[in-house]
Scaffold this motif. Structure first.
Motif, short mmCIF file in Angstrom:
data_model
loop_
_atom_site.label_atom_id
_atom_site.label_comp_id
_atom_site.label_asym_id
_atom_site.label_seq_id
_atom_site.Cartn_x
_atom_site.Cartn_y
_atom_site.Cartn_z
N THR A 41 -2.66 6.04 2.87
CA THR A 41 -2.69 5.89 4.35
C THR A 41 -1.90 6.89 4.91
N THR A 68 -5.42 5.42 -3.06
CA THR A 68 -5.80 5.85 -1.82
C THR A 68 -4.22 5.74 -1.10
N ASN A 82 -11.45 6.36 8.60
CA ASN A 82 -10.87 5.01 8.36
C ASN A 82 -9.73 4.42 9.00
N ALA A 83 -9.24 5.19 9.95
CA ALA A 83 -8.19 4.60 10.65
C ALA A 83 -8.24 3.49 11.62
N ASP A 84 -7.82 2.41 11.38
CA ASP A 84 -8.13 0.95 11.68
C ASP A 84 -7.45 0.43 12.83
N GLN A 122 0.82 -1.31 -0.10
CA GLN A 122 -0.14 -0.08 -0.01
C GLN A 122 0.82 1.30 0.01
N THR A 130 -10.47 10.86 8.65
CA THR A 130 -9.86 9.94 9.80
C THR A 130 -10.69 8.70 10.07
N PHE A 153 1.71 4.88 1.69
CA PHE A 153 1.60 5.55 2.75
C PHE A 153 2.19 6.82 2.84
N GLY A 212 -5.39 8.45 9.20
CA GLY A 212 -6.51 8.44 8.20
C GLY A 212 -6.11 8.28 7.11
N SER A 213 -6.73 8.58 6.02
CA SER A 213 -6.41 8.32 4.66
C SER A 213 -6.92 9.43 3.54
N CYS A 214 -6.34 9.51 2.43
CA CYS A 214 -6.85 10.59 1.41
C CYS A 214 -6.64 10.00 0.03
N ILE A 234 -2.31 5.19 12.63
CA ILE A 234 -2.72 5.54 11.53
C ILE A 234 -3.74 6.98 12.05
#
Length: 208
Positions: A133, A131, A115-117, A23, A113, A25, A123-125, A121
């Motif tokens: 992270t 995508t 989607n922070a699992d 992924q 924010t 980041f 968040g994501s954009c 983390i």
């Protein structure tokens, strides 16, 4: 103010890098000191903590893939050349181990924010159609290293905003978080607001 304009531009730029699960980041560019590359021969250990000599001081390394539980094996053992993102937190130089540096991209939309699992983390954009992270640098560093002590206790330069209360207003959750982290790291007490009306209300409710 030219200096302020530069800072605001840097806040909108993201350094994109790869980790073990393929992924993308990212870390806000304004938080990054330098990008470096080391070899296996440069790595030493203090207990289980990997370090490298950086300038005349030891620099602790944090393996981001391991911290985020993206892989079980140590990234440091996978390659002869090791990509390091160098950051400076509370006057301490720290190296973040990543698989490879990809690009610097302009953040056009706010970071989500929701989607922070996991811990570490933010968040994501979306950057283009991919995508990214975004990692929470301060959370990762604080969880990995003990930086609560003050090696230069009594020196004003260590916490230049100590004793000050600052109101930070922004409609972006991500940018409020970034500004809060930087100000708190410099010793300030921070009040957050999402707009001017909210800011005025919180000022009126906050004791001076």
């Amino acid at each position: 103010n030219k200096e302020l304009e530069v800072d605001l531009t840097e806040m909108q730029e993201i350094l994109v890098f790869g980790l073990g699960n393929k992924q993308d980041f990212g870390i806000p560019l304004m938080l990054i000191n330098r990008l470096e590359e080391f070899t296996q021969d440069d790595i030493n250990y203090v207990g289980e903590r990997p370090i490298v000599k950086y300038g005349n001081k030891p620099m602790p390394l944090i393996n981001l893939a391991q911290f985020l539980n993206l892989e079980s094996k140590d990234t440091l053992l996978k390659s002869d050349k090791i990509s390091i993102i160098v950051v400076k937190i509370r006057e301490e130089i720290i190296g973040l181990v990543v698989d490879h540096i990809k690009d610097i991209a302009l953040l056009e939309d706010d970071i989500t924010t929701k989607n922070a699992d996991r811990s570490g983390i933010l968040g994501s954009c979306f950057i283009g159609d991919k995508t990214v992270t975004v990692v929470d640098l301060y959370e990762i560093v604080n969880a990995s290293l003990d930086l609560n002590h003050d090696p230069d206790e009594g020196k004003e330069s260590f916490r230049p905003l100590a004793g000050k209360k600052i109101l930070a207003v922004d409609d972006s959750v991500f940018f409020r978080k970034m500004v809060e982290d930087v100000l708190v790291d410099n010793g300030a007490e921070v009040i957050l607001a999402n707009d001017g009306v909210d800011g005025l209300k919180k000022i009126s409710l906050s004791p001076t």
